[in-house]
Design an enzyme around this catalytic site. Sequence first.
Site, PDB file in Angstrom:
ATOM      1  N   LYS A  11      48.085 -87.424  43.189  1.00  0.00           N
ATOM      2  CA  LYS A  11      47.523 -86.216  43.924  1.00  0.00           C
ATOM      3  C   LYS A  11      47.219 -84.986  43.038  1.00  0.00           C
ATOM      4  O   LYS A  11      47.956 -85.126  41.831  1.00  0.00           O
ATOM      5  CB  LYS A  11      48.589 -85.814  45.070  1.00  0.00           C
ATOM      6  CG  LYS A  11      48.875 -86.845  46.253  1.00  0.00           C
ATOM      7  CD  LYS A  11      49.498 -86.431  47.340  1.00  0.00           C
ATOM      8  CE  LYS A  11      49.484 -87.590  48.398  1.00  0.00           C
ATOM      9  NZ  LYS A  11      50.289 -86.966  49.412  1.00  0.00           N
ATOM     10  N   TYR A  51      42.082 -87.885  55.895  1.00  0.00           N
ATOM     11  CA  TYR A  51      43.315 -87.716  56.403  1.00  0.00           C
ATOM     12  C   TYR A  51      43.090 -87.417  58.023  1.00  0.00           C
ATOM     13  O   TYR A  51      43.961 -86.782  58.584  1.00  0.00           O
ATOM     14  CB  TYR A  51      44.224 -86.498  55.785  1.00  0.00           C
ATOM     15  CG  TYR A  51      45.009 -86.997  54.634  1.00  0.00           C
ATOM     16  CD1 TYR A  51      45.884 -87.942  54.693  1.00  0.00           C
ATOM     17  CD2 TYR A  51      44.549 -86.248  53.375  1.00  0.00           C
ATOM     18  CE1 TYR A  51      46.334 -88.315  53.581  1.00  0.00           C
ATOM     19  CE2 TYR A  51      44.996 -86.680  52.277  1.00  0.00           C
ATOM     20  CZ  TYR A  51      46.173 -87.451  52.257  1.00  0.00           C
ATOM     21  OH  TYR A  51      47.035 -88.082  51.324  1.00  0.00           O
ATOM     22  N   ASN A 114      53.439 -84.701  46.733  1.00  0.00           N
ATOM     23  CA  ASN A 114      54.524 -85.766  46.593  1.00  0.00           C
ATOM     24  C   ASN A 114      53.918 -86.952  45.549  1.00  0.00           C
ATOM     25  O   ASN A 114      54.235 -87.985  45.889  1.00  0.00           O
ATOM     26  CB  ASN A 114      54.955 -86.387  47.869  1.00  0.00           C
ATOM     27  CG  ASN A 114      53.898 -86.876  48.767  1.00  0.00           C
ATOM     28  OD1 ASN A 114      52.631 -86.615  48.349  1.00  0.00           O
ATOM     29  ND2 ASN A 114      54.171 -87.568  49.865  1.00  0.00           N
ATOM     30  N   HIS A 117      49.672 -90.971  47.153  1.00  0.00           N
ATOM     31  CA  HIS A 117      49.582 -91.614  48.180  1.00  0.00           C
ATOM     32  C   HIS A 117      49.375 -93.202  48.396  1.00  0.00           C
ATOM     33  O   HIS A 117      48.748 -93.576  47.303  1.00  0.00           O
ATOM     34  CB  HIS A 117      48.277 -90.894  48.873  1.00  0.00           C
ATOM     35  CG  HIS A 117      47.751 -91.824  50.199  1.00  0.00           C
ATOM     36  ND1 HIS A 117      48.289 -91.568  51.413  1.00  0.00           N
ATOM     37  CD2 HIS A 117      46.716 -92.850  50.346  1.00  0.00           C
ATOM     38  CE1 HIS A 117      47.438 -92.575  52.209  1.00  0.00           C
ATOM     39  NE2 HIS A 117      46.562 -93.164  51.565  1.00  0.00           N
ATOM     40  N   GLU A 128      40.579 -97.388  53.559  1.00  0.00           N
ATOM     41  CA  GLU A 128      40.675 -96.397  52.676  1.00  0.00           C
ATOM     42  C   GLU A 128      40.206 -96.867  51.337  1.00  0.00           C
ATOM     43  O   GLU A 128      39.618 -95.959  50.720  1.00  0.00           O
ATOM     44  CB  GLU A 128      42.172 -95.911  52.368  1.00  0.00           C
ATOM     45  CG  GLU A 128      42.922 -95.289  53.497  1.00  0.00           C
ATOM     46  CD  GLU A 128      44.293 -95.127  53.407  1.00  0.00           C
ATOM     47  OE1 GLU A 128      45.040 -95.351  52.319  1.00  0.00           O
ATOM     48  OE2 GLU A 128      45.066 -94.464  54.109  1.00  0.00           O
TER      49      GLU A 128
END
Length: 140
Positions: A11, A51, A114, A117, A128
């Site tokens: 990320k 998302y 965080n 993913h 995905e």
Amino acid sequence: MAVERTLSILKPDATRRNLTGQINARLEAAGLRIVAQKRLWLTRAQAEAFYAVHAQRPFYNDLCTFMTSGPVVAQVLEGEDAVTRNRDVMGATNPANAAAGTIRKDFAESIEANSAHGSDSAENAAVEIAFFFSGLEIVG
Ligand code: CMP
């Protein structure tokens, strides 16, 4: 266990702090092979589409803003039980709950920033992976 593939995203908090190599080293040490990888800057529409499953969640808008705040590294990981293995190496979504030695415990800044993913099931992994990569771009 079977060899499978999962989608991983490093990320914007990870790219901003130049952590992609350290995270990749942990993935590889855990037996996951990076069989596709690219660095890209998601558009708002791309982040919202990726998302979409979270569209009704209160954090959706902030999540999409964060995911478009800098480059990400999308990757396909391959290995035995890759979906679960990657989630084990990442640790819990909230770094406050992540086990010692996991990526999120050691690197994540918050539940939103965080660092990584990972797909949560083999079914979602297929969807995905197809979002980011064509078959020609995945070299096992
Ligand atoms: P990720 O695995 O990318 O899937 C959805 C993301 O939403 C999640 O990691 C978190 O970074 C982010 N997020 C932000 N707030 C929350 C929350 N309260 N619960 C779950 N995920 C959250």
